[in-house]
Design an enzyme around this catalytic site. Structure first.
Site, PDB file in Angstrom:
ATOM      1  N   LYS A  97     -10.728  -0.090  10.413  1.00 52.64           N
ATOM      2  CA  LYS A  97     -10.924  -1.244   9.527  1.00 52.64           C
ATOM      3  C   LYS A  97     -11.292  -2.487  10.329  1.00 52.64           C
ATOM      4  O   LYS A  97     -11.354  -3.583   9.790  1.00 52.64           O
ATOM      5  CB  LYS A  97      -9.647  -1.519   8.730  1.00 52.64           C
ATOM      6  N   GLN A 154      -5.009  -4.985   6.822  1.00 55.35           N
ATOM      7  CA  GLN A 154      -6.080  -5.855   6.294  1.00 55.35           C
ATOM      8  C   GLN A 154      -6.051  -7.232   6.925  1.00 55.35           C
ATOM      9  O   GLN A 154      -6.752  -8.143   6.462  1.00 55.35           O
ATOM     10  CB  GLN A 154      -5.954  -5.989   4.761  1.00 55.35           C
ATOM     11  N   HIS A 182       0.873  -1.182   0.000  1.00 56.80           N
ATOM     12  CA  HIS A 182       0.000   0.000   0.000  1.00 56.80           C
ATOM     13  C   HIS A 182       0.911   1.233   0.000  1.00 56.80           C
ATOM     14  O   HIS A 182       2.038   1.174   0.518  1.00 56.80           O
ATOM     15  CB  HIS A 182      -0.841  -0.041   1.275  1.00 56.80           C
ATOM     16  N   CYS A 239      -4.737   2.804  -3.617  1.00 50.87           N
ATOM     17  CA  CYS A 239      -3.418   3.173  -3.056  1.00 50.87           C
ATOM     18  C   CYS A 239      -2.359   2.122  -3.358  1.00 50.87           C
ATOM     19  O   CYS A 239      -1.463   1.889  -2.538  1.00 50.87           O
ATOM     20  CB  CYS A 239      -3.500   3.449  -1.561  1.00 50.87           C
ATOM     21  N   ASP A 267       2.721  -4.710   7.724  1.00 52.45           N
ATOM     22  CA  ASP A 267       1.528  -3.869   7.636  1.00 52.45           C
ATOM     23  C   ASP A 267       0.308  -4.779   7.752  1.00 52.45           C
ATOM     24  O   ASP A 267      -0.040  -5.490   6.805  1.00 52.45           O
ATOM     25  CB  ASP A 267       1.575  -3.125   6.293  1.00 52.45           C
TER      26      ASP A 267
END
Ligand code: 7TS
Length: 414
Positions: free
Chosen positions: A232, A209, A129, A372, A206
C-alpha cells in the site's frame, strides 16, 4: 514542515515511473483509484527487486559465501531503513511479516493468548478493518477477555468521550486504526495511546492507510505496536511491518517456530534468536525487503509531507465534486486535516457493485463492497459502498473521469 503540494509537473514526472498507468482497459487509459487496496509500484522498486534476483539472489543468515553475505546485508539494511523511516530505535523493533494482517495476528497470538484472560478488556473501534477486528474478537473468545468498541459519531469520527469511558483499568489492549480505509478519518492516535497508557494498557495502531501517505513517527505516537503493509506504499506485495517496543518484543513468545529464529536447539529444547529474527522464522521475504527499502527511499525523495498535502487536496476535490452531485451519499468527515486520501460513497438507487462495473467500462478502477469493515457498514445502514482512493500519481482530471462515470451510471439506471 513544508505543506507544499506535489505540483502538476511533478505528478507527470512521477507518473512516468509507472508504466502500468499507461495501460488501456476497455480501450481507454486506466484511471487507477483503488490505492487503499494496493498502490502501483514505481520502476525504482521493480528495478531493485530485479537487481536482487539477477545479481545477488541467495538465502540470508545461512551462507558464508559471498552472495549470501550480500543478500543478508541487504535484508538487514532494509530493517534499518524502515526503522529510520518510522523513527523506531533500530532493527530490533522492526519485524517483517507478510502484511498488516499477519502483524496483528502475531501480537494477538504471541502476546494476547498468553496475557489475556477473563476480566480483561480489549478495546477496539467501530471503524476497525477486519484484520484487527476479527483477530482480537477471536482472541477475546479464546481467552475470555471481553471486547468493546469505541463508537463512531455521525460525522465519522471516534467518540473520544466514549473511548475514555471504555478504557479503564481492566483494559489490557487498545487496538485502533490510524486512518480508516472506509471513512478516511485520521484518528487522534496519540491521544488514544495516552489514554491506554494512563490505564496501563498496551496500544496497537494499525497504520496500513497512514504510513503510505503521511509522516509517521512511532515514538511521537508512543504506540507499543504499529503495523503496515508494503503493497500500500509503492512497495511489493508479500511484506508487511510490525513495529514493537523492544522490551515488549523481548518478553513475547515467538509466533512461528522453525529455522532462523533460534540460537541453540537440542532434542529437548530450543532458545530464541535475538530481535527481530526471533519473529522471522524460515526463509524470509528477501526480494520483498529489498523492494520495500527501495519504496521507502522513493517516498522520502518526494517527501511524506508533500504526499500528504497532495492526497488531502485530491480528497477535498473528490469530496466537493461528489457532494455537488446531490444524489451521492458520502461517508466520513468533511475534507480537512483529519481526512485522508479516500472517499467512500453511494449513488442513490445504484448498487455499489453495479457502479464499480460501470466505472470499469470507463476504465476507472474503484473498489466496491464493505472494504473489510462489515460491522461499520451495518452501522452506516448499507451493505456496501463504492470507494475511490488516491495516491501521489493521481490527478484532478482522473477524479473528473470518476464523476463522468457516475453521471453515466445515473442515466443507465434512471
Ligand atoms: N488495516 C487497514 C486499515 C487496511 O486498510 C487493510 C487493507 C488492512 C489492515 C489489511 O492489510 P493487508 O495488507 O494485511 O491486507 N485494506 C484493504 C482495503 O481497504 N481494500 O483492500 C485491502
Amino acid at each position: 514542515m513544508s505543506q507544499q503540494n506535489v505540483g502538476a509537473l511533478e505528478v507527470e514526472r512521477i507518473r512516468d515511473q509507472f508504466p502500468i498507468l499507461e495501460r488501456e482497459v476497455n480501450g481507454q487509459r486506466v484511471v487507477y483509484l483503488d490505492n487503499a487496496a494496493t498502490t502501483q509500484t514505481p520502476d525504482a522498486v521493480v528495478d531493485a527487486m530485479s537487481d536482487y534476483y539477477r545479481n545477488y539472489n541467495s538465502n540470508v543468515h545461512r551462507g558464508i559465501h559471498h552472495l549470501s553475505q550480500e543478500a543478508s546485508i541487504a535484508y538487514e539494511d532494509a530493517h534499518d531503513r524502515v526503522a529510520e523511516f518510522i523513527n523506531a530505535d533500530g532493527r530490533e523493533e522492526v519485524v517483517f511479516t507478510k502484511n498488516t494482517t499477519e502483524a496483528e495476528n502475531l501480537v494477538a497470538y504471541s502476546w494476547g493468548l498468553n496475557e489475556l484472560g477473563p476480566g480483561d478488556r480489549i478495546v477496539l473501534t467501530e471503524m476497525e478493518h477486519h484484520a484487527s477486528l476479527v483477530t482480537w474478537q477471536q482472541i477475546g473468545k479464546r481467552t475470555g477477555a471481553d471486547v468493546e468498541y469505541v463508537r463512531v459519531t455521525d460525522e465519522g469520527r471516534l467518540d473520544m468521550d466514549h473511548a475514555r469511558e471504555l478504557i479503564t483499568d481492566d483494559t489490557a489492549m487498545v487496538s485502533a486504526v490510524h486512518v480508516s480505509n472506509t471513512l478516511g478519518t485520521v484518528n487522534p492516535v496519540s491521544e488514544l495511546v495516552e489514554i491506554a497508557h494512563d490505564h496501563d494498557a498496551l496500544a496497537f495502531i494499525d497504520g496500513a492507510q497512514a504510513v503510505p501517505n503521511r509522516p509517521v513517527d512511532v515514538k511521537a505516537i508512543d504506540a507499543d505496536f504499529y503495523a503496515f503493509s508494503g503493497h500500500k506504499m509503492a512497495g511489493p506485495t508479500g511484506i508487511g511491518v510490525l513495529y514493537g517496543k523492544e522490551h515488549l518484543l523481548e518478553e513475547m513468545e515467538p509466533y512461528l517456530y522453525g529455522g532462523d529464529m533460534i540460537t541453540k536447539v537440542t532434542f529437548e529444547d530450543a532458545t530464541w534468536n535475538e530481535l527481530p529474527w526471533k519473529f522471522e522464522a524460515g526463509t524470509p521475504q528477501i526480494a520483498e525487503a529489498v523492494g520495500l527499502r527501495a519504496a521507502v527511499d522513493w517516498l522520502e525523495e518526494i517527501g511524506m509531507d508533500r504526499i500528504r498535502a497532495h492526497e488531502e487536496e485530491l480528497a477535498r476535490y473528490a469530496y466537493e465534486q461528489l457532494a455537488a452531485e446531490g444524489d451521492v451519499e458520502i461517508y466520513g468527515p468533511e475534507p480537512g486535516p483529519d481526512r485522508g486520501g479516500l472517499v467512500s460513497f453511494n449513488l442513490e438507487g445504484v448498487h455499489a457493485h453495479d457502479l464499480a462495473s460501470i466505472m470499469n467500462d470507463h476504465a476507472v478502477a474503484i473498489r466496491a463492497g464493505d472494504h473489510c469493515t462489515q460491522p461499520l457498514h451495518d452501522k452506516l445502514g448499507v451493505a456496501a459502498s463504492a470507494r475511490a482512493s488516491f495516491y501521489v500519481y493521481n490527478t484532478e482530471a482522473e477524479i473528473d473521469a470518476l464523476v463522468e462515470a457516475i453521471d453515466d451510471a445515473r442515466q443507465l439506471f434512471s
